[in-house]
Motif scaffolding. Structure first.
Motif, PDB file in Angstrom:
ATOM      1  N   VAL A   8       0.836  -1.201   0.000  1.00 53.06           N
ATOM      2  CA  VAL A   8       0.000   0.000   0.000  1.00 53.06           C
ATOM      3  C   VAL A   8       0.869   1.249   0.000  1.00 53.06           C
ATOM      4  CG1 VAL A   8      -1.562   1.370   1.446  1.00 53.06           C
ATOM      5  CG2 VAL A   8      -2.068  -1.031   1.000  1.00 53.06           C
ATOM      6  N   LYS A   9       1.865   1.283   0.873  1.00 55.63           N
ATOM      7  CA  LYS A   9       2.742   2.460   0.956  1.00 55.63           C
ATOM      8  C   LYS A   9       3.468   2.705  -0.360  1.00 55.63           C
ATOM      9  CE  LYS A   9       5.019   3.605   4.569  1.00 55.63           C
ATOM     10  NZ  LYS A   9       5.872   3.703   5.752  1.00 55.63           N
ATOM     11  N   LEU A  10       3.986   1.641  -0.961  1.00 54.76           N
ATOM     12  CA  LEU A  10       4.693   1.777  -2.235  1.00 54.76           C
ATOM     13  C   LEU A  10       3.761   2.260  -3.342  1.00 54.76           C
ATOM     14  CD1 LEU A  10       6.890  -1.459  -2.150  1.00 54.76           C
ATOM     15  CD2 LEU A  10       7.712   0.909  -2.021  1.00 54.76           C
ATOM     16  N   ALA A  11       2.564   1.674  -3.410  1.00 58.40           N
ATOM     17  CA  ALA A  11       1.611   2.055  -4.450  1.00 58.40           C
ATOM     18  C   ALA A  11       1.149   3.492  -4.256  1.00 58.40           C
ATOM     19  CB  ALA A  11       0.414   1.103  -4.448  1.00 58.40           C
ATOM     20  N   LYS A  12       0.899   3.889  -3.019  1.00 58.48           N
ATOM     21  CA  LYS A  12       0.454   5.257  -2.749  1.00 58.48           C
ATOM     22  C   LYS A  12       1.529   6.260  -3.174  1.00 58.48           C
ATOM     23  CE  LYS A  12      -1.143   8.412   0.744  1.00 58.48           C
ATOM     24  NZ  LYS A  12      -1.188   8.789   2.116  1.00 58.48           N
ATOM     25  N   LYS A  13       2.782   5.953  -2.844  1.00 56.63           N
ATOM     26  CA  LYS A  13       3.876   6.849  -3.224  1.00 56.63           C
ATOM     27  C   LYS A  13       4.021   6.917  -4.747  1.00 56.63           C
ATOM     28  CE  LYS A  13       8.680   7.869  -2.270  1.00 56.63           C
ATOM     29  NZ  LYS A  13       9.898   7.534  -1.539  1.00 56.63           N
ATOM     30  N   ALA A  14       3.881   5.766  -5.410  1.00 58.18           N
ATOM     31  CA  ALA A  14       3.990   5.737  -6.875  1.00 58.18           C
ATOM     32  C   ALA A  14       2.876   6.569  -7.507  1.00 58.18           C
ATOM     33  CB  ALA A  14       3.938   4.298  -7.377  1.00 58.18           C
ATOM     34  N   LEU A  15       1.668   6.454  -6.985  1.00 57.63           N
ATOM     35  CA  LEU A  15       0.556   7.251  -7.502  1.00 57.63           C
ATOM     36  C   LEU A  15       0.807   8.739  -7.281  1.00 57.63           C
ATOM     37  CD1 LEU A  15      -2.377   5.010  -6.260  1.00 57.63           C
ATOM     38  CD2 LEU A  15      -1.824   5.491  -8.664  1.00 57.63           C
ATOM     39  N   ALA A  16       1.264   9.086  -6.097  1.00 59.76           N
ATOM     40  CA  ALA A  16       1.536  10.495  -5.786  1.00 59.76           C
ATOM     41  C   ALA A  16       2.631  11.056  -6.690  1.00 59.76           C
ATOM     42  CB  ALA A  16       1.929  10.644  -4.314  1.00 59.76           C
ATOM     43  N   ASN A  47      -4.306   9.499 -20.378  1.00 64.27           N
ATOM     44  CA  ASN A  47      -2.845   9.360 -20.411  1.00 64.27           C
ATOM     45  C   ASN A  47      -2.253   9.397 -19.003  1.00 64.27           C
ATOM     46  OD1 ASN A  47      -2.759   9.151 -23.197  1.00 64.27           O
ATOM     47  ND2 ASN A  47      -2.452  11.331 -23.500  1.00 64.27           N
ATOM     48  N   GLN A  48      -2.773  10.288 -18.164  1.00 64.58           N
ATOM     49  CA  GLN A  48      -2.274  10.350 -16.798  1.00 64.58           C
ATOM     50  C   GLN A  48      -2.641   9.078 -16.036  1.00 64.58           C
ATOM     51  OE1 GLN A  48      -3.837  13.342 -14.135  1.00 64.58           O
ATOM     52  NE2 GLN A  48      -2.216  12.973 -12.637  1.00 64.58           N
ATOM     53  N   VAL A  49      -3.865   8.590 -16.220  1.00 65.51           N
ATOM     54  CA  VAL A  49      -4.283   7.353 -15.549  1.00 65.51           C
ATOM     55  C   VAL A  49      -3.349   6.213 -15.952  1.00 65.51           C
ATOM     56  CG1 VAL A  49      -6.134   5.644 -15.351  1.00 65.51           C
ATOM     57  CG2 VAL A  49      -6.679   8.082 -15.268  1.00 65.51           C
ATOM     58  N   GLN A  50      -3.042   6.099 -17.232  1.00 69.44           N
ATOM     59  CA  GLN A  50      -2.137   5.044 -17.693  1.00 69.44           C
ATOM     60  C   GLN A  50      -0.737   5.238 -17.131  1.00 69.44           C
ATOM     61  OE1 GLN A  50      -2.773   5.342 -21.932  1.00 69.44           O
ATOM     62  NE2 GLN A  50      -4.403   3.798 -21.896  1.00 69.44           N
ATOM     63  N   ALA A  51      -0.265   6.469 -17.036  1.00 69.86           N
ATOM     64  CA  ALA A  51       1.051   6.738 -16.446  1.00 69.86           C
ATOM     65  C   ALA A  51       1.070   6.351 -14.970  1.00 69.86           C
ATOM     66  CB  ALA A  51       1.423   8.212 -16.615  1.00 69.86           C
ATOM     67  N   MET A  52      -0.009   6.621 -14.262  1.00 67.55           N
ATOM     68  CA  MET A  52      -0.114   6.231 -12.855  1.00 67.55           C
ATOM     69  C   MET A  52       0.002   4.713 -12.716  1.00 67.55           C
ATOM     70  SD  MET A  52      -3.276   8.886 -11.952  1.00 67.55           S
ATOM     71  CE  MET A  52      -4.127   7.707 -10.942  1.00 67.55           C
ATOM     72  N   VAL A  53      -0.745   4.001 -13.554  1.00 66.43           N
ATOM     73  CA  VAL A  53      -0.750   2.534 -13.531  1.00 66.43           C
ATOM     74  C   VAL A  53       0.635   1.993 -13.877  1.00 66.43           C
ATOM     75  CG1 VAL A  53      -1.668   0.496 -14.725  1.00 66.43           C
ATOM     76  CG2 VAL A  53      -3.215   2.309 -13.953  1.00 66.43           C
ATOM     77  N   ASP A  54       1.243   2.536 -14.913  1.00 60.18           N
ATOM     78  CA  ASP A  54       2.583   2.087 -15.315  1.00 60.18           C
ATOM     79  C   ASP A  54       3.577   2.262 -14.171  1.00 60.18           C
ATOM     80  OD1 ASP A  54       1.625   1.482 -17.856  1.00 60.18           O
ATOM     81  OD2 ASP A  54       2.391   3.339 -18.769  1.00 60.18           O
ATOM     82  N   GLU A  71      -7.004  -4.744 -15.571  1.00 66.92           N
ATOM     83  CA  GLU A  71      -8.210  -4.615 -16.398  1.00 66.92           C
ATOM     84  C   GLU A  71      -8.448  -3.148 -16.719  1.00 66.92           C
ATOM     85  OE1 GLU A  71     -10.155  -7.012 -17.592  1.00 66.92           O
ATOM     86  OE2 GLU A  71      -9.151  -8.666 -16.556  1.00 66.92           O
ATOM     87  N   GLY A  72      -8.856  -2.858 -17.949  1.00 70.05           N
ATOM     88  CA  GLY A  72      -9.283  -1.521 -18.329  1.00 70.05           C
ATOM     89  C   GLY A  72      -8.188  -0.581 -18.783  1.00 70.05           C
ATOM     90  N   TYR A  73      -6.978  -1.078 -18.960  1.00 67.59           N
ATOM     91  CA  TYR A  73      -5.851  -0.200 -19.287  1.00 67.59           C
ATOM     92  C   TYR A  73      -6.055   0.557 -20.600  1.00 67.59           C
ATOM     93  CZ  TYR A  73      -1.055   1.387 -19.995  1.00 67.59           C
ATOM     94  OH  TYR A  73       0.052   2.161 -20.208  1.00 67.59           O
ATOM     95  N   GLY A  74      -6.567  -0.109 -21.613  1.00 65.44           N
ATOM     96  CA  GLY A  74      -6.696   0.504 -22.937  1.00 65.44           C
ATOM     97  C   GLY A  74      -7.588   1.724 -22.956  1.00 65.44           C
ATOM     98  N   ALA A  75      -8.672   1.689 -22.196  1.00 64.50           N
ATOM     99  CA  ALA A  75      -9.611   2.808 -22.189  1.00 64.50           C
ATOM    100  C   ALA A  75      -9.130   3.937 -21.281  1.00 64.50           C
ATOM    101  CB  ALA A  75     -10.991   2.334 -21.743  1.00 64.50           C
ATOM    102  N   GLY A  76      -8.495   3.588 -20.189  1.00 68.91           N
ATOM    103  CA  GLY A  76      -7.953   4.602 -19.283  1.00 68.91           C
ATOM    104  C   GLY A  76      -8.980   5.318 -18.432  1.00 68.91           C
ATOM    105  N   GLY A  77     -10.229   4.817 -18.406  1.00 70.64           N
ATOM    106  CA  GLY A  77     -11.254   5.425 -17.569  1.00 70.64           C
ATOM    107  C   GLY A  77     -11.265   4.857 -16.161  1.00 70.64           C
ATOM    108  N   TRP A  78     -11.113   3.540 -16.075  1.00 68.92           N
ATOM    109  CA  TRP A  78     -11.013   2.843 -14.790  1.00 68.92           C
ATOM    110  C   TRP A  78     -10.080   1.670 -15.012  1.00 68.92           C
ATOM    111  CZ3 TRP A  78     -15.686   0.052 -12.026  1.00 68.92           C
ATOM    112  CH2 TRP A  78     -15.241  -0.568 -10.864  1.00 68.92           C
ATOM    113  N   VAL A  79      -8.931   1.714 -14.378  1.00 70.63           N
ATOM    114  CA  VAL A  79      -7.967   0.621 -14.480  1.00 70.63           C
ATOM    115  C   VAL A  79      -7.887  -0.039 -13.114  1.00 70.63           C
ATOM    116  CG1 VAL A  79      -5.618  -0.057 -15.058  1.00 70.63           C
ATOM    117  CG2 VAL A  79      -6.661   1.897 -16.222  1.00 70.63           C
ATOM    118  N   LEU A  80      -8.078  -1.350 -13.103  1.00 69.70           N
ATOM    119  CA  LEU A  80      -7.997  -2.139 -11.883  1.00 69.70           C
ATOM    120  C   LEU A  80      -6.728  -2.977 -11.932  1.00 69.70           C
ATOM    121  CD1 LEU A  80     -10.762  -4.064 -10.109  1.00 69.70           C
ATOM    122  CD2 LEU A  80      -8.692  -5.281 -10.745  1.00 69.70           C
ATOM    123  N   MET A  81      -5.929  -2.882 -10.865  1.00 67.70           N
ATOM    124  CA  MET A  81      -4.691  -3.654 -10.759  1.00 67.70           C
ATOM    125  C   MET A  81      -4.825  -4.584  -9.552  1.00 67.70           C
ATOM    126  SD  MET A  81      -1.981  -0.545 -11.207  1.00 67.70           S
ATOM    127  CE  MET A  81      -0.591  -1.599 -11.672  1.00 67.70           C
TER     128      MET A  81
END
Length: 121
Positions: A8-16, A47-54, A71-81
C-alpha cells in the motif's frame, strides 16, 4: 509492517509521484475476503491514468510484487490492478464519481493520512 501495508505504501507513493488526485486507502479486511486494501485515485485524463498505472506496476515490480491482472488499461477510464492483498483502482475523475467505490465500500475503514506510519510497528 505487514506485506500488504508495505505494498500500500509503495503504491500510494507511486501514484503520488505521477500527480494522482484524492488518493484514498480503504481497509476491507473486515468486510471482504477479496483483498486487504483498496487504493483509489484519479487522474485528469486517460494518459495520466495510464502513467499512474505504469508507475505503480514499475515500483511494485522492483520491490518483488507481481500484478496478477490488469483490467481496463486501454480505455484509461477505470484501471484495476490486482495484487492479491491490495487492489489499485485508477480512475478518470468522471468515472470515479460515477462508480463511487468509496460509497460502495463504506463498510471498510478509510485510512487517514497518518495511519500508515502508525501501523509500522
Amino acid at each position: 509492517m505487514s506485506q500488504s501495508l508495505e505494498m500500500v505504501k509503495l503504491a500510494k507513493k507511486a501514484l503520488a509521484n505521477k500527480k494522482a488526485q484524492d488518493i484514498k486507502i480503504i481497509d476491507i479486511r473486515e468486510v471482504s475476503v477479496i483483498a486487504d486494501y483498496f487504493i483509489i485515485a484519479d487522474g485528469s485524463n486517460p494518459n495520466q491514468v495510464q502513467a499512474m498505472v505504469d508507475h505503480v506496476e514499475e515500483v511494485l515490480g522492483k520491490a518483488g510484487y507481481e500484478c496478477r491482472q490488469i483490467e481496463g488499461y486501454g480505455a484509461g477510464g477505470w484501471v484495476l490492478m490486482d495484487y492479491g492483498d491490495i487492489i489499485v483502482h485508477a480512475f478518470s475523475r468522471e468515472d470515479r464519481l460515477f462508480y463511487d467505490l468509496e460509497r460502495i465500500w463504506r463498510d471498510g475503514k478509510l485510512l487517514e493520512e497518518g495511519e500508515l506510519e502508525d501501523n509500522e510497528s
